[in-house]
Design a protein around this motif. Structure first.
Motif, PDB file in Angstrom:
ATOM      1  N   PRO A  24     -13.444  89.315  23.002  1.00 14.27           N
ATOM      2  CA  PRO A  24     -14.225  90.212  22.144  1.00 14.27           C
ATOM      3  C   PRO A  24     -15.494  90.708  22.852  1.00 14.27           C
ATOM      4  O   PRO A  24     -15.981  90.069  23.795  1.00 14.27           O
ATOM      5  CB  PRO A  24     -14.594  89.333  20.944  1.00 14.27           C
ATOM      6  CG  PRO A  24     -13.618  88.212  20.956  1.00 14.27           C
ATOM      7  CD  PRO A  24     -13.263  87.989  22.394  1.00 14.27           C
ATOM      8  N   PRO A  25     -16.034  91.836  22.388  1.00 17.12           N
ATOM      9  CA  PRO A  25     -17.238  92.416  23.009  1.00 17.12           C
ATOM     10  C   PRO A  25     -18.420  91.447  23.085  1.00 17.12           C
ATOM     11  O   PRO A  25     -19.223  91.528  24.011  1.00 17.12           O
ATOM     12  CB  PRO A  25     -17.568  93.612  22.100  1.00 17.12           C
ATOM     13  CG  PRO A  25     -16.283  93.961  21.433  1.00 17.12           C
ATOM     14  CD  PRO A  25     -15.504  92.678  21.319  1.00 17.12           C
ATOM     15  N   GLN A  26     -18.518  90.521  22.121  1.00 14.53           N
ATOM     16  CA  GLN A  26     -19.633  89.560  22.140  1.00 14.53           C
ATOM     17  C   GLN A  26     -19.639  88.724  23.422  1.00 14.53           C
ATOM     18  O   GLN A  26     -20.699  88.406  23.957  1.00 14.53           O
ATOM     19  CB  GLN A  26     -19.518  88.595  20.956  1.00 14.53           C
ATOM     20  CG  GLN A  26     -19.593  89.224  19.597  1.00 14.53           C
ATOM     21  CD  GLN A  26     -19.347  88.176  18.527  1.00 14.53           C
ATOM     22  OE1 GLN A  26     -20.221  87.341  18.260  1.00 14.53           O
ATOM     23  NE2 GLN A  26     -18.181  88.180  17.929  1.00 14.53           N
ATOM     24  N   ILE A  27     -18.444  88.355  23.889  1.00 15.07           N
ATOM     25  CA  ILE A  27     -18.339  87.547  25.107  1.00 15.07           C
ATOM     26  C   ILE A  27     -18.789  88.363  26.316  1.00 15.07           C
ATOM     27  O   ILE A  27     -19.511  87.878  27.188  1.00 15.07           O
ATOM     28  CB  ILE A  27     -16.891  87.032  25.298  1.00 15.07           C
ATOM     29  CG1 ILE A  27     -16.446  86.179  24.102  1.00 15.07           C
ATOM     30  CG2 ILE A  27     -16.743  86.265  26.607  1.00 15.07           C
ATOM     31  CD1 ILE A  27     -17.133  84.857  23.940  1.00 15.07           C
ATOM     32  N   LYS A  28     -18.368  89.630  26.351  1.00 15.54           N
ATOM     33  CA  LYS A  28     -18.776  90.509  27.453  1.00 15.54           C
ATOM     34  C   LYS A  28     -20.285  90.736  27.428  1.00 15.54           C
ATOM     35  O   LYS A  28     -20.940  90.758  28.475  1.00 15.54           O
ATOM     36  CB  LYS A  28     -18.030  91.838  27.369  1.00 15.54           C
ATOM     37  CG  LYS A  28     -16.535  91.662  27.589  1.00 15.54           C
ATOM     38  CD  LYS A  28     -15.773  92.946  27.372  1.00 15.54           C
ATOM     39  CE  LYS A  28     -14.278  92.662  27.521  1.00 15.54           C
ATOM     40  NZ  LYS A  28     -13.440  93.761  27.138  1.00 15.54           N
ATOM     41  N   ASP A  29     -20.844  90.881  26.222  1.00 18.60           N
ATOM     42  CA  ASP A  29     -22.289  91.066  26.076  1.00 18.60           C
ATOM     43  C   ASP A  29     -23.044  89.843  26.600  1.00 18.60           C
ATOM     44  O   ASP A  29     -24.051  89.965  27.298  1.00 18.60           O
ATOM     45  CB  ASP A  29     -22.626  91.322  24.604  1.00 18.60           C
ATOM     46  CG  ASP A  29     -24.111  91.597  24.385  1.00 18.60           C
ATOM     47  OD1 ASP A  29     -24.726  92.260  25.227  1.00 18.60           O
ATOM     48  OD2 ASP A  29     -24.644  91.145  23.352  1.00 18.60           O
ATOM     49  N   MET A  30     -22.534  88.657  26.274  1.00 17.68           N
ATOM     50  CA  MET A  30     -23.161  87.426  26.744  1.00 17.68           C
ATOM     51  C   MET A  30     -23.116  87.348  28.275  1.00 17.68           C
ATOM     52  O   MET A  30     -24.106  86.989  28.924  1.00 17.68           O
ATOM     53  CB  MET A  30     -22.458  86.218  26.110  1.00 17.68           C
ATOM     54  CG  MET A  30     -23.160  84.910  26.339  1.00 17.68           C
ATOM     55  SD  MET A  30     -22.470  83.566  25.336  1.00 17.68           S
ATOM     56  CE  MET A  30     -20.771  83.520  25.908  1.00 17.68           C
TER      57      MET A  30
END
Length: 196
Positions: A24-30
């Motif tokens: 998910p995008p949250q993982i990429k953001d992190m």
């Protein structure tokens, strides 16, 4: 590297070994936030906002990414990092009161302090005795006043940390607000350990 207290297994953690594809995008953001923090470190090191905090679900890679930052700071820039796993670290401190002041001073004065799994919950409740909160506050406040960077991973959000101790939580937030990520959602999508 020797004095970092990072295990041999954890010394292998890097940005290249962290997977974002299919996540998910949250993982990429992190991931991008951790990379940006490492790249910006020399520029922000002496500033008020010189820290990073990654929050949310277990198994999302918070520890991996902060170890990647730690390992790169030590090996490529010669910057000292102390790894402090919250649960084990406080058990050690409690078991060795003779060395308590020496260990706490090391946490206060090291170039970068990485506290892993701050207030890690057990059975849904944060582990935060009055003594643990008091010692953690003393260390964080010293680093806050002296503009010394911290790296925090926690399953708790900033608000949940503030519910435990607002002075502590707001200091962590102020220090890391430019590099803070909260990852929450379906564990089957977010937790690397539950894949396949």
């Amino acid at each position: 590297m020797k004095s970092s207290e990072i295990t041999e297994e954890f010394k292998k953690k890097g940005f290249k070994s962290f997977r974002t594809e299919g996540k998910p995008p949250q993982i990429k953001d992190m991931y991008e936030t951790a990379r940006d923090y490492y790249m910006d470190f020399d520029k922000i090191r002496g500033e008020r906002q010189n820290s990073i905090s990654l929050h949310g679900n277990p198994g999302t890679g918070k520890t991996h990414l902060l170890l990647a930052v730690s390992n790169n700071l030590m090996s490529k820039r010669g910057i000292g990092v102390l790894y402090f796993p919250y649960v084990e670290g406080f058990n050690d401190l409690k078991d060795d009161f003779d060395k308590l002041e020496q260990k706490l001073n090391r946490m206060k004065y090291v170039d970068v302090l990485f506290i892993d799994d701050l207030f890690k919950p057990a059975r849904g409740k944060p582990r935060a005795t009055d003594w643990q909160v008091e010692q953690t506050y003393a260390v964080i406040n010293h680093r806050y006043l002296n503009h010394k960077p911290i790296m925090i991973s926690s399953e708790l959000s900033t608000d949940e940390i503030c519910d435990i101790d607002e002075a502590l939580g707001t200091r962590i937030f102020e220090m890391s607000k430019d590099y803070t990520v909260l990852v929450q959602g379906d564990r089957r999508e977010l937790n690397h350990r539950l894949e396949d």
